[in-house]
Design an enzyme around this catalytic site. Structure first.
Site, PDB file in Angstrom:
ATOM      1  N   ASP A   1     -34.855 -10.182  79.857  1.00  0.00           N
ATOM      2  CA  ASP A   1     -34.079 -10.433  81.077  1.00  0.00           C
ATOM      3  C   ASP A   1     -33.893  -9.134  81.847  1.00  0.00           C
ATOM      4  O   ASP A   1     -34.784  -8.285  81.865  1.00  0.00           O
ATOM      5  CB  ASP A   1     -32.730 -11.068  80.691  1.00  0.00           C
ATOM      6  CG  ASP A   1     -32.264 -12.111  81.684  1.00  0.00           C
ATOM      7  OD1 ASP A   1     -31.885 -11.736  82.807  1.00  0.00           O
ATOM      8  OD2 ASP A   1     -32.273 -13.310  81.346  1.00  0.00           O
TER       9      ASP A   1
ATOM     10  N   HIS B   1     -27.708 -11.079  85.528  1.00  0.00           N
ATOM     11  CA  HIS B   1     -28.238 -12.268  84.863  1.00  0.00           C
ATOM     12  C   HIS B   1     -28.312 -12.096  83.343  1.00  0.00           C
ATOM     13  O   HIS B   1     -27.882 -12.965  82.574  1.00  0.00           O
ATOM     14  CB  HIS B   1     -29.614 -12.593  85.436  1.00  0.00           C
ATOM     15  CG  HIS B   1     -30.188 -13.896  84.988  1.00  0.00           C
ATOM     16  ND1 HIS B   1     -30.901 -14.036  83.813  1.00  0.00           N
ATOM     17  CD2 HIS B   1     -30.168 -15.130  85.557  1.00  0.00           C
ATOM     18  CE1 HIS B   1     -31.299 -15.293  83.672  1.00  0.00           C
ATOM     19  NE2 HIS B   1     -30.862 -15.976  84.720  1.00  0.00           N
TER      20      HIS B   1
ATOM     21  N   ASN C   1     -35.620 -24.781  88.181  1.00  0.00           N
ATOM     22  CA  ASN C   1     -34.483 -25.237  88.979  1.00  0.00           C
ATOM     23  C   ASN C   1     -34.873 -25.911  90.291  1.00  0.00           C
ATOM     24  O   ASN C   1     -34.108 -25.898  91.248  1.00  0.00           O
ATOM     25  CB  ASN C   1     -33.575 -24.041  89.317  1.00  0.00           C
ATOM     26  CG  ASN C   1     -32.955 -23.432  88.076  1.00  0.00           C
ATOM     27  OD1 ASN C   1     -32.749 -24.103  87.079  1.00  0.00           O
ATOM     28  ND2 ASN C   1     -32.669 -22.147  88.135  1.00  0.00           N
TER      29      ASN C   1
ATOM     30  N   SER D   1     -31.360 -21.508  83.243  1.00  0.00           N
ATOM     31  CA  SER D   1     -31.138 -20.275  82.485  1.00  0.00           C
ATOM     32  C   SER D   1     -29.916 -20.408  81.594  1.00  0.00           C
ATOM     33  O   SER D   1     -29.915 -20.022  80.424  1.00  0.00           O
ATOM     34  CB  SER D   1     -30.919 -19.091  83.440  1.00  0.00           C
ATOM     35  OG  SER D   1     -32.111 -18.585  83.949  1.00  0.00           O
TER      36      SER D   1
END
Length: 400
Positions: free
Chosen positions: A150, A183, A274, A337
């Site tokens: 990430d 994130h 998404n 996520s």
């Protein structure tokens, strides 16, 4: 030619052609390509050549990324056509960019978000919804190592200090994997946050998080960055890799890296995307070696932003998920996520109880003991993550 055969590559000739074909844009060019060699000997021959010429051609050293996990390199090229005539080259593909799978500051409009300075509850709703807290007397994820590929993590956050272990910054190897986006810190919190006072608790509060910083501050990364991240996780002995990102294009190079990690026994958990699309999910979630995760709402329905379809293995809470953020703060984000980090946490709970479980068996058990939810207006079901059922059944009877 099979692997292990003597190299057929003329590294000097290939190196000269490569220097000529290098894009003038350098390592930062978006026209990067991944070149996979047919055998380990071919790859090793080129690596030896490149190192021997490091002083004479420093720009090549800076622009070429070595990807030993899949016998490949990544570099910017003007043209790839001549490569098709080189027997030692197995395949060539564009080294494309990926994006993170969530909404929030700097993350894109994938869902809903709102910011608060202090958490409303020690146990966020998603963790209560999957009943993770009910199994903590049996398992909290002890001794399980999770590689979170990430944006890094906030090592100073009070709820993460206990769980953040050695990681790596693949963008700047001399720096720590400090999060400059948010994130990665949010993902880490849902997996393994812990507090005795004000703050939040994650799904597996005793699991160890190893931040693997492959994404920049804008939430972007090249496929080659992800392959290097997977390579680091394999070499560092991770039990689980969390991949809360995706792309639409199939990559043979990325698939080879995922397959290598899977064969080494690592559980790969990936977000489905998404875009709210039916019957279409992103890579690497679409690879059969991954556990593909979709998102649900508080009401146990498929989130409107979540991709959907039979390729998704399990759904989990992904709407308005509260977790850790930069500078010791907290953030509410939505996306697949967030759902993925719930599943990763439950896998950590499972492996802490049964360290010998293989990736395929874990996927089967997650689906077997999931909560079945009827699709609105349809005669079909989805399977939503249920930590209590899954973990409790690990302790009740021998697994077949």
């Amino acid at each position: 030619m099979v692997e292990g055969d003597r190299s057929t590559l003329n590294p000097s000739s290939f190196g000269k052609w490569l220097r000529h074909a290098m894009d003038a844009g350098g390592a930062g060019s978006r026209r990067r390509h991944i070149i996979r060699f047919r055998s380990h000997d071919d790859y090793a021959a080129f690596v030896r050549y490149m190192r021997s010429e490091s002083k004479a051609f420093p720009r090549m050293q800076q622009a070429v990324r070595l990807l030993p996990l899949i016998r490949a390199i990544s570099c910017p090229l003007r043209s790839v056509e001549p490569l098709t005539a080189i027997p030692a080259v197995q395949s060539v593909e564009a080294d494309i960019r990926l994006r993170l799978q969530a909404s929030g500051p700097n993350l894109g409009p994938a869902g809903l978000h709102s910011r608060r300075s202090s958490p409303p509850s020690k146990i966020p709703w998603g963790i209560r919804h999957i009943r993770a807290h009910q199994v903590w007397p049996k398992s909290k994820g002890d001794r399980i190592h999770v590689g979170v590929v990430d944006t890094g993590a906030d090592y100073t956050h009070p709820d993460l200090r206990h769980c953040l272990a050695r990681g790596v910054n693949l963008l700047h190897r001399h720096l720590y994997p400090i999060d400059d986006n948010g994130h990665g810190t949010h993902i880490a919190g849902t997996i393994s946050a812990f507090t005795k006072h004000r703050g939040i608790v994650g799904v597996a509060p005793h699991a160890l998080i190893h931040p693997v910083k492959a994404f920049d501050h804008q939430g972007g990364a090249f496929v080659s960055d992800i392959i290097k991240a997977i390579d680091w996780c394999v070499l560092s002995g991770m039990d689980i890799i969390n991949m809360s990102f995706g792309m639409k294009t199939h990559s043979k190079a990325l698939e080879a890296a995922v397959l290598s990690a899977h064969r080494s026994g690592i559980v790969i958990v990936a977000s489905s995307g998404n875009e709210g699309k039916r019957a279409e999910i992103d890579y690497p979630a679409r690879f059969p070696q991954s556990i593909a995760v979709g998102a649900t709402t508080r009401k146990g329905r498929i989130a409107p932003f979540s991709n959907d379809g039979q390729q998704i293995d399990i759904y989990a809470p992904g709407e308005k998920i509260y977790s850790t953020w930069l500078d010791g703060k907290y953030q509410e984000l939505s996306g697949t996520s967030m759902a993925t980090s719930h599943v990763t946490g439950v896998v950590a709970l499972m492996l802490s109880l049964r360290p010998g479980l293989r990736p395929g068996r874990i996927k089967t058990l997650l689906r077997k003991y999931a909560r079945y939810i009827v699709r609105p207006g349809k005669q079909s079901f989805i399977k939503e993550l249920h930590a209590a059922r899954t973990v409790n059944n690990l302790t009740r009877r021998p697994l077949k």
